[in-house]
Design a protein around this motif. Structure first.
Motif, PDB file in Angstrom:
ATOM      1  N   THR A  95      23.562  19.419  38.369  1.00 15.91           N
ATOM      2  CA  THR A  95      22.849  20.610  38.833  1.00 15.91           C
ATOM      3  C   THR A  95      23.835  21.750  39.001  1.00 15.91           C
ATOM      4  OG1 THR A  95      23.077  19.837  41.128  1.00 15.91           O
ATOM      5  CG2 THR A  95      20.978  19.421  40.010  1.00 15.91           C
ATOM      6  N   CYS A  96      23.419  22.914  38.576  1.00 14.55           N
ATOM      7  CA  CYS A  96      24.267  24.102  38.640  1.00 14.55           C
ATOM      8  C   CYS A  96      23.377  25.300  38.950  1.00 14.55           C
ATOM      9  CB  CYS A  96      24.996  24.288  37.310  1.00 14.55           C
ATOM     10  SG  CYS A  96      25.984  25.796  37.211  1.00 14.55           S
ATOM     11  N   PHE A  97      23.778  26.095  39.938  1.00 14.94           N
ATOM     12  CA  PHE A  97      23.057  27.305  40.302  1.00 14.94           C
ATOM     13  C   PHE A  97      24.032  28.478  40.258  1.00 14.94           C
ATOM     14  CE2 PHE A  97      21.034  23.778  42.420  1.00 14.94           C
ATOM     15  CZ  PHE A  97      19.676  24.022  42.301  1.00 14.94           C
ATOM     16  N   PHE A  98      23.631  29.559  39.633  1.00 17.15           N
ATOM     17  CA  PHE A  98      24.427  30.778  39.634  1.00 17.15           C
ATOM     18  C   PHE A  98      23.751  31.780  40.566  1.00 17.15           C
ATOM     19  CE2 PHE A  98      25.211  28.838  35.486  1.00 17.15           C
ATOM     20  CZ  PHE A  98      26.596  28.820  35.455  1.00 17.15           C
ATOM     21  N   GLY A  99      24.520  32.340  41.506  1.00 18.23           N
ATOM     22  CA  GLY A  99      23.950  33.297  42.445  1.00 18.23           C
ATOM     23  C   GLY A  99      23.167  32.605  43.539  1.00 18.23           C
ATOM     24  N   ALA A 100      22.442  33.389  44.325  1.00 13.39           N
ATOM     25  CA  ALA A 100      21.658  32.876  45.444  1.00 13.39           C
ATOM     26  C   ALA A 100      20.417  33.741  45.592  1.00 13.39           C
ATOM     27  CB  ALA A 100      22.484  32.883  46.732  1.00 13.39           C
ATOM     28  N   VAL A 101      19.457  33.276  46.385  1.00 15.32           N
ATOM     29  CA  VAL A 101      18.200  33.996  46.562  1.00 15.32           C
ATOM     30  C   VAL A 101      17.985  34.274  48.045  1.00 15.32           C
ATOM     31  CG1 VAL A 101      17.111  33.052  44.504  1.00 15.32           C
ATOM     32  CG2 VAL A 101      16.903  31.838  46.665  1.00 15.32           C
ATOM     33  N   GLY A 102      17.163  35.277  48.319  1.00 13.84           N
ATOM     34  CA  GLY A 102      16.838  35.644  49.690  1.00 13.84           C
ATOM     35  C   GLY A 102      16.977  37.135  49.898  1.00 13.84           C
ATOM     36  N   PRO A 103      16.274  37.685  50.896  1.00 13.43           N
ATOM     37  CA  PRO A 103      16.331  39.130  51.166  1.00 13.43           C
ATOM     38  C   PRO A 103      17.747  39.592  51.464  1.00 13.43           C
ATOM     39  CG  PRO A 103      14.546  38.076  52.401  1.00 13.43           C
ATOM     40  CD  PRO A 103      15.369  36.978  51.829  1.00 13.43           C
ATOM     41  N   GLY A 104      18.215  40.521  50.672  1.00 15.99           N
ATOM     42  CA  GLY A 104      19.519  41.113  50.912  1.00 15.99           C
ATOM     43  C   GLY A 104      20.701  40.234  50.595  1.00 15.99           C
ATOM     44  N   VAL A 105      20.479  39.035  50.001  1.00 17.77           N
ATOM     45  CA  VAL A 105      21.604  38.127  49.731  1.00 17.77           C
ATOM     46  C   VAL A 105      22.469  38.659  48.603  1.00 17.77           C
ATOM     47  CG1 VAL A 105      22.205  35.826  48.894  1.00 17.77           C
ATOM     48  CG2 VAL A 105      20.447  36.098  50.637  1.00 17.77           C
ATOM     49  N   MET A 106      21.840  39.148  47.523  1.00 17.00           N
ATOM     50  CA  MET A 106      22.596  39.625  46.373  1.00 17.00           C
ATOM     51  C   MET A 106      22.527  41.138  46.271  1.00 17.00           C
ATOM     52  SD  MET A 106      22.160  36.766  43.394  1.00 17.00           S
ATOM     53  CE  MET A 106      23.586  37.486  42.579  1.00 17.00           C
ATOM     54  N   LEU A 107      23.657  41.710  45.900  1.00 18.25           N
ATOM     55  CA  LEU A 107      23.733  43.150  45.723  1.00 18.25           C
ATOM     56  C   LEU A 107      23.165  43.560  44.377  1.00 18.25           C
ATOM     57  CD1 LEU A 107      24.845  45.718  47.105  1.00 18.25           C
ATOM     58  CD2 LEU A 107      26.980  45.336  45.864  1.00 18.25           C
ATOM     59  N   THR A 108      23.327  42.705  43.366  1.00 19.22           N
ATOM     60  CA  THR A 108      22.786  42.960  42.034  1.00 19.22           C
ATOM     61  C   THR A 108      22.068  41.710  41.555  1.00 19.22           C
ATOM     62  OG1 THR A 108      24.827  42.211  40.966  1.00 19.22           O
ATOM     63  CG2 THR A 108      24.651  44.556  41.447  1.00 19.22           C
ATOM     64  N   ASN A 109      21.062  41.880  40.711  1.00 23.00           N
ATOM     65  CA  ASN A 109      20.387  40.735  40.114  1.00 23.00           C
ATOM     66  C   ASN A 109      21.221  40.214  38.945  1.00 23.00           C
ATOM     67  OD1 ASN A 109      18.424  38.824  39.636  1.00 23.00           O
ATOM     68  ND2 ASN A 109      17.243  40.158  38.306  1.00 23.00           N
ATOM     69  N   GLN A 110      20.905  39.030  38.455  1.00 17.06           N
ATOM     70  CA  GLN A 110      21.595  38.515  37.283  1.00 17.06           C
ATOM     71  C   GLN A 110      20.667  37.594  36.513  1.00 17.06           C
ATOM     72  OE1 GLN A 110      24.987  36.279  38.733  1.00 17.06           O
ATOM     73  NE2 GLN A 110      23.805  34.409  38.926  1.00 17.06           N
ATOM     74  N   LEU A 111      20.880  37.525  35.195  1.00 18.26           N
ATOM     75  CA  LEU A 111      20.188  36.593  34.317  1.00 18.26           C
ATOM     76  C   LEU A 111      21.243  35.999  33.386  1.00 18.26           C
ATOM     77  CD1 LEU A 111      16.948  38.612  33.445  1.00 18.26           C
ATOM     78  CD2 LEU A 111      17.064  36.502  34.783  1.00 18.26           C
ATOM     79  N   ILE A 112      21.501  34.707  33.538  1.00 12.28           N
ATOM     80  CA  ILE A 112      22.535  34.034  32.755  1.00 12.28           C
ATOM     81  C   ILE A 112      21.908  33.542  31.456  1.00 12.28           C
ATOM     82  CG2 ILE A 112      24.185  32.143  32.686  1.00 12.28           C
ATOM     83  CD1 ILE A 112      24.862  34.359  34.682  1.00 12.28           C
ATOM     84  N   THR A 113      22.376  34.064  30.333  1.00 17.48           N
ATOM     85  CA  THR A 113      21.819  33.697  29.028  1.00 17.48           C
ATOM     86  C   THR A 113      22.797  32.912  28.161  1.00 17.48           C
ATOM     87  OG1 THR A 113      22.492  35.854  28.152  1.00 17.48           O
ATOM     88  CG2 THR A 113      20.232  35.660  28.985  1.00 17.48           C
ATOM     89  N   GLU A 114      24.009  32.698  28.637  1.00 17.79           N
ATOM     90  CA  GLU A 114      24.978  31.895  27.888  1.00 17.79           C
ATOM     91  C   GLU A 114      25.956  31.260  28.854  1.00 17.79           C
ATOM     92  OE1 GLU A 114      28.045  32.156  24.050  1.00 17.79           O
ATOM     93  OE2 GLU A 114      27.194  33.987  24.906  1.00 17.79           O
ATOM     94  N   VAL A 115      26.274  29.992  28.625  1.00 19.72           N
ATOM     95  CA  VAL A 115      27.257  29.262  29.412  1.00 19.72           C
ATOM     96  C   VAL A 115      28.239  28.621  28.441  1.00 19.72           C
ATOM     97  CG1 VAL A 115      27.659  27.395  31.054  1.00 19.72           C
ATOM     98  CG2 VAL A 115      25.608  28.810  31.273  1.00 19.72           C
ATOM     99  N   MET A 116      29.523  28.857  28.649  1.00 17.41           N
ATOM    100  CA  MET A 116      30.569  28.290  27.794  1.00 17.41           C
ATOM    101  C   MET A 116      31.493  27.433  28.647  1.00 17.41           C
ATOM    102  SD  MET A 116      31.466  31.725  25.570  1.00 17.41           S
ATOM    103  CE  MET A 116      32.359  30.869  24.274  1.00 17.41           C
TER     104      MET A 116
END
Length: 704
Positions: free
Chosen positions: A215-236
């Motif tokens: 299991t792998c999670f990038f970033g975190a969720v919740g009100p005010g947790v992240m300053l910018t959104n992200q969408l990971i479309t490639e993992v190397m």
């Protein structure tokens, strides 16, 4: 290669200068443990780093909160509330005067089963050396769970004077709700710098020449947790000391909605640097992984799985790569109290660890061996003599070939129960732990309220909300062991809830039949079709009443899975738990033999706790007409049901429609008989009419 060991003195206690010299070897002071310098030693590991990550300064940034006194820093930061102040977008310069301290914090998502990797990037706005580890010193770093208890942590720092950048890495286990670090200016002048923060939550496992990230999670969720959104479309992923094995296909799993992921071998990293050992790039054609969406991956190497990796994740929102330097070698901490020594070190599942001691650095003695669990390992021992040295050796664990595995998943639409079937009996404690499972749907994670056993090889997950139609789900299972303690390889795969049918009201059950069929999702499904004689005209209809998705692809050259042990337990599976049972009746089990369907008669029972199981086979015979296994099996009507019937009367004729006969969908007529025991059976067909238009059985039947 340098070998650094832990040295602990016995009473009398060391002087203050001696204590400080011990505490400051390669690390800032730790409140409860002596630290030593981290060294690189892949086989004989003394003190190394735990999964440290180097991340880019902008991708998927966390909101950083600031407090300038210890009182304000005691409680978790709240979005939009004081006393913590959030650093926003744009210039975020902070100034610390000599001897002044400041607290930095980020919020997160609690997950007991994951490691949290938190990276703070400090960039000097003045002299490049201002942010080095002598001038800007972390004096405390803490992570807290939802009850305020501290999580176990390790820390390490890296400094690049050419880039004026200092990276502070902190790893927590379990993954905390929030974390903080305290920085103090130990230089004679003021220090001005900027701060950014990123995180990743994942853990590694090794099995022979394969590394897995279940299991792998990038970033975190919740009100005010992240300053910018992200969408990971490639993992190397690039191993650093062992070449990849291009002949072994890598694997990647992610929720349906992220897109289709494909793997390719690469020999160049995103910065254009050659990677002679090779790497694997996993790329998707969809929106990608949002914060909090899980993924999993694995790849093989041409030798024992590496313990060092470089990982990149492309954020399509900011159009940047995040880069992670992943070192799986352990970090050893020691604390001494009451004349005893406590050793603590992280571990990787698939490795074996041995604690060794020495009185003089020359003669080493193995004291204790530990299997890697992916968690923190602890060893306590009395002090022996005035001085003691300790080290930890690690090596790949012996290969266990009969590991338990998930082989089936039953997920009916609108049900709050999901049944998971394993390949062998599993340990009661690990199988009943809700933390060893997670389910992710289109709307987020579905909480698991409990786990109930269903025999020795299956469990039922009790979900907080029902499974919905036309919804993409993702199941993850990890940490399950068999009774011998062998740990299953982590499993994660997508699924959709299956639509089942309700038999006709007032109908009479004639026969029950289970078999395997290739589903449109590309996997074999084990299904049960029950035949009922329905009012008002007595026509026989078939209803799909059960459906279990297996993990065996349809394209596999293996024989289609046997329903016995998948859709239903065997009597051997339920021996430990089935105290009382009820006879449900006969079950027709269809299996593929010599390329054609055969039918075996079983008797079905139900335990007092509701667990169904089959006993048999009582009789096995080829199905008539002879039907290849790439077509649905013939109707169970008249196959075995009348074989043991002592006929006492003729009840008339009934129609079975639609039924596959001679490769085409047909309306078939059977004779119905009364048996001496009060049951009825059908024999035939005595007549068969092909439905119009003529339709092969490998296609849906025409309406009738």
């Amino acid at each position: 290669m340098s070998n650094i060991v832990k040295k602990i003195r016995r009473h009398p206690a060391p002087s203050e200068s001696e204590t400080q010299s011990l505490k400051h070897i390669g690390h800032p002071p730790h409140p409860t443990a002596f630290h030593s310098r981290n060294v690189r030693c892949p086989l004989l590991l003394l003190l190394a780093l735990l999964l440290l990550f180097t991340l880019s300064s902008r991708s998927g940034e966390l909101t950083v909160f600031v407090a300038n006194n210890d009182t304000d820093a005691q409680n978790q930061p709240k979005a939009g509330q004081g006393p913590w102040l959030p650093l926003g977008n744009g210039p975020r310069g902070l100034k610390l005067n000599p001897t002044q301290s400041i607290w930095l914090a980020c919020n997160n998502n609690l997950n007991d089963g994951e490691y949290k990797r938190w990276t703070l990037t400090l960039t000097s706005l003045g002299n490049p050396a201002d942010v080095n580890d002598k001038n800007l010193v972390p004096t405390a770093q803490d992570g807290f769970d939802e009850k305020g208890a501290k999580c176990f942590e390790w820390h390490f720092s890296g400094f690049d004077q050419n880039l004026q950048v200092r990276k502070l890495y902190v790893c927590f286990k379990p993954q905390p709700v929030w974390e903080r670090v305290k920085l103090q200016n130990n230089s004679p002048g003021p220090i001005t710098f900027t701060v950014t923060a990123v995180n990743a939550c994942l853990h590694f496992q090794t099995v022979a020449n394969t590394v897995r990230v279940p299991t792998c999670f990038f970033g975190a969720v919740g009100p005010g947790v992240m300053l910018t959104n992200q969408l990971i479309t490639e993992v190397m992923v690039f191993p650093q000391t062992v070449a990849i094995d291009p002949s072994s296909p890598p694997n990647f799993s992610a929720p349906y909605g992220t897109g289709n992921w494909t793997a390719s071998t690469v020999y160049e990293d995103p910065d254009g640097n050659l990677a002679p050992l090779g790497g694997v790039a996993f790329t998707c054609d969809g929106p990608g992984l949002a914060p909090g969406q899980p993924c999993g991956l694995s790849l093989a190497m041409q030798g024992p799985a590496d313990m060092q990796y470089k990982m990149y994740a492309y954020d399509s929102v900011l159009q940047e790569f995040q880069d992670f330097a992943c070192d799986l070698r352990p970090s050893l901490t020691i604390n001494n109290s009451n004349n005893s020594i406590g050793l603590h070190f992280n571990s990787v599942q698939g490795q074996t660890y041995a604690v060794q001691t020495s009185p003089d650095l020359n003669n080493w003695q193995a004291r204790q061996s530990f299997p890697g669990t992916g968690d923190i390992l602890t060893w306590q021992t009395p002090m022996q003599g005035p001085v003691g040295f300790f080290r930890v050796a690690c090596q790949a664990a012996p290969i266990v070939t009969n590991l338990p595995a998930v082989i089936g998943l039953s997920a009916p639409i609108f049900s709050n129960v999901l049944t998971v079937t394993f390949s062998e009996p599993v340990d009661d404690l690990t199988a009943a732990d809700p933390a060893n499972y997670f389910i992710f749907g289109d709307s987020g994670t579905i909480p698991i309220q409990g786990v109930a056993p269903a025999g020795s090889r299956a469990v039922q997950l009790l979900l907080e909300s029902p499974l919905l139609p036309f919804t993409n789900y993702f199941l993850g299972v990890t940490g399950i062991t068999d009774p011998a303690g062998d740990v299953m390889a982590p499993t994660n795969f997508p699924f959709q809830a299956e639509s089942l049918q309700t038999p006709c009201p007032g109908g009479t059950l004639l026969a029950r039949q289970t078999y395997s069929e290739c589903n449109s999702d590309g996997f074999w499904h084990v299904v049960e079709d029950d035949s009922y004689q329905c009012p008002p005209d007595g026509a026989v209809q078939s209803f799909r009443v059960a459906d279990t998705q297996t993990t065996q692809p349809c394209s596999s050259s293996q024989t289609p899975p046997n329903p016995v042990g998948l859709l239903y337990c065997t009597d051997a599976d339920v021996v430990p738990t089935c105290q009382a049972f009820t006879d449900i009746g006969p079950m027709n089990v269809c299996t593929c033999a010599g390329g054609s369907w055969s039918a075996s008669s079983y008797e079905q029972y139900q335990c007092q706790d509701g667990t169904p199981y089959l006993r048999g086979p009582i009789q096995t015979a080829p199905m008539l007409p002879s039907t290849p296994c790439n077509q649905p099996p013939p109707s169970p009507i008249g196959q075995i049901n009348c074989t043991h019937c002592q006929i006492v009367g003729f009840l008339g004729q009934v129609h079975v429609v639609p039924e596959c006969w001679a490769g085409l969908w047909s309306d078939d007529t059977y004779n119905q008989y009364q048996c001496a025991d009060g049951t009825t059976c059908l024999s035939g067909p005595v007549a068969s009419v092909v439905l119009n238009p003529p339709t092969p059985c490998d296609q849906p039947p025409p309406s009738h």
